[in-house]
Design a protein around this motif. Structure first.
Motif, mmCIF file in Angstrom:
data_model
loop_
_atom_site.group_PDB
_atom_site.id
_atom_site.type_symbol
_atom_site.label_atom_id
_atom_site.label_comp_id
_atom_site.label_asym_id
_atom_site.label_seq_id
_atom_site.Cartn_x
_atom_site.Cartn_y
_atom_site.Cartn_z
ATOM 1 N N GLN A 196 -2.455 1.889 6.548
ATOM 2 C CA GLN A 196 -2.971 0.547 6.364
ATOM 3 C C GLN A 196 -3.766 0.420 5.069
ATOM 4 O O GLN A 196 -4.166 -0.677 4.686
ATOM 5 N N GLU A 197 -3.983 1.543 4.389
ATOM 6 C CA GLU A 197 -4.759 1.540 3.157
ATOM 7 C C GLU A 197 -3.902 1.069 1.982
ATOM 8 O O GLU A 197 -2.698 1.319 1.932
ATOM 9 N N ARG A 198 -4.556 0.403 1.050
ATOM 10 C CA ARG A 198 -3.859 -0.069 -0.156
ATOM 11 C C ARG A 198 -3.395 1.115 -1.006
ATOM 12 O O ARG A 198 -2.249 1.173 -1.447
ATOM 13 N N PHE A 199 -4.276 2.066 -1.249
ATOM 14 C CA PHE A 199 -3.941 3.323 -1.921
ATOM 15 C C PHE A 199 -3.922 4.428 -0.871
ATOM 16 O O PHE A 199 -4.900 4.592 -0.140
ATOM 17 N N ALA A 200 -2.854 5.191 -0.799
ATOM 18 C CA ALA A 200 -2.769 6.279 0.178
ATOM 19 C C ALA A 200 -2.015 7.445 -0.447
ATOM 20 O O ALA A 200 -1.072 7.263 -1.222
ATOM 21 N N ILE A 201 -2.442 8.649 -0.110
ATOM 22 C CA ILE A 201 -1.769 9.856 -0.590
ATOM 23 C C ILE A 201 -0.553 10.114 0.292
ATOM 24 O O ILE A 201 -0.693 10.433 1.475
ATOM 25 N N GLN A 202 0.645 9.949 -0.276
ATOM 26 C CA GLN A 202 1.877 10.236 0.455
ATOM 27 C C GLN A 202 2.015 11.739 0.680
ATOM 28 O O GLN A 202 2.342 12.197 1.768
ATOM 29 N N ASN A 203 1.800 12.508 -0.352
ATOM 30 C CA ASN A 203 1.671 13.960 -0.289
ATOM 31 C C ASN A 203 0.828 14.368 -1.483
ATOM 32 O O ASN A 203 0.487 13.514 -2.314
#
Length: 246
Positions: A14-21
């Motif tokens: 749900q975060e605008r910026f998120a670490i995919q990996n």
């Protein structure tokens, strides 16, 4: 089709910026708030997303030409999801607040469009022409995605404990810190490395805040070509001459 590769599916957030990996950033666009990203950093996207080169004012272009510091950005807008990466560098998210953050622009992957940037000079205490270092100051409130070569080290700086960092390994620091560029240990060799140690210029930090260091003194060259010559060693037009990546 079956494969262990299917375990690397998209990480929902749900975060605008998120670490995919560790090496891939996922940015969600809602149609109203744009994101500024490093030119060419998009590796995939979903939805209706537009990519445009970010305008640079005349003063920004002059500053870039004079200092070599600055960001080549593209504006990502629309509705959808964008995946960003650069040379499989490790990605880290930072919330910038009113205190601000100073960073080497080489390590910026993306940032919120409402953040402000300006170039600052870090001068040598010896006043030697050309020995100063220029950095990017980021102010406002929003997120910045930084890149490092490997897992970084975050060092606290307090009035009782200052920190010295190799000027080629520094990634970012709290803007409020006092910074001095230090020459080698003996003033007679300020233009050279420390004897045979291979150590050179350092940044000394004093005050209250943090310093972010990567476990490498350079990033891999940008736009490098296979083979010899300047393009193979340093990337396009020899633009990465500081790098020692082989």
């Amino acid at each position: 089709m079956q494969s262990p590769l299917f375990t690397y599916g998209e990480q929902q957030s749900q975060e605008r910026f998120a670490i995919q990996n560790p090496q891939l950033l996922r940015v969600a666009l809602n149609g109203s708030d744009d994101v500024l990203a490093r030119k060419g950093a998009m590796v995939a996207y979903q939805g209706m997303v537009d990519f445009d080169g970010e305008y640079q004012s005349p003063s920004q272009r002059r500053s870039r030409a004079r200092t070599g510091e600055g960001l080549d950005l593209m504006r990502c807008s629309g509705q959808g999801t964008v995946f960003l990466a650069n040379l499989a560098q490790h990605i880290h998210l930072v919330d910038v607040d009113r205190g601000g953050m100073t960073v080497d622009s080489s390590y910026v992957l993306a940032l919120d469009s409402q953040l402000n940037t300006e170039v600052l000079a870090v001068d040598s205490e010896y006043g030697i022409s050309g020995s100063g270092k220029y950095q990017l100051n980021i102010t406002g409130q929003g997120k910045v995605a930084l890149m490092t070569s490997g897992q970084p080290l975050m060092l606290p700086v307090t009035p009782e404990s200052y920190v010295n960092v190799d000027s080629d390994a520094i990634v970012a620091w709290s803007t409020g810190l006092r910074v001095q560029m230090q020459a080698p240990t003996t003033s007679t060799s300020v233009r050279t490395r420390r004897g045979s140690t291979g150590e050179g210029w350092e940044l000394s930090f004093l005050g209250q805040g943090f310093v972010l260091v990567q476990p490498s003194e350079v990033m891999p060259p940008q736009n490098a070509s296979i083979g010899g010559g300047l393009r193979g060693q340093f990337g396009a037009d020899g633009q990465n001459r500081n790098n020692a990546w082989n």
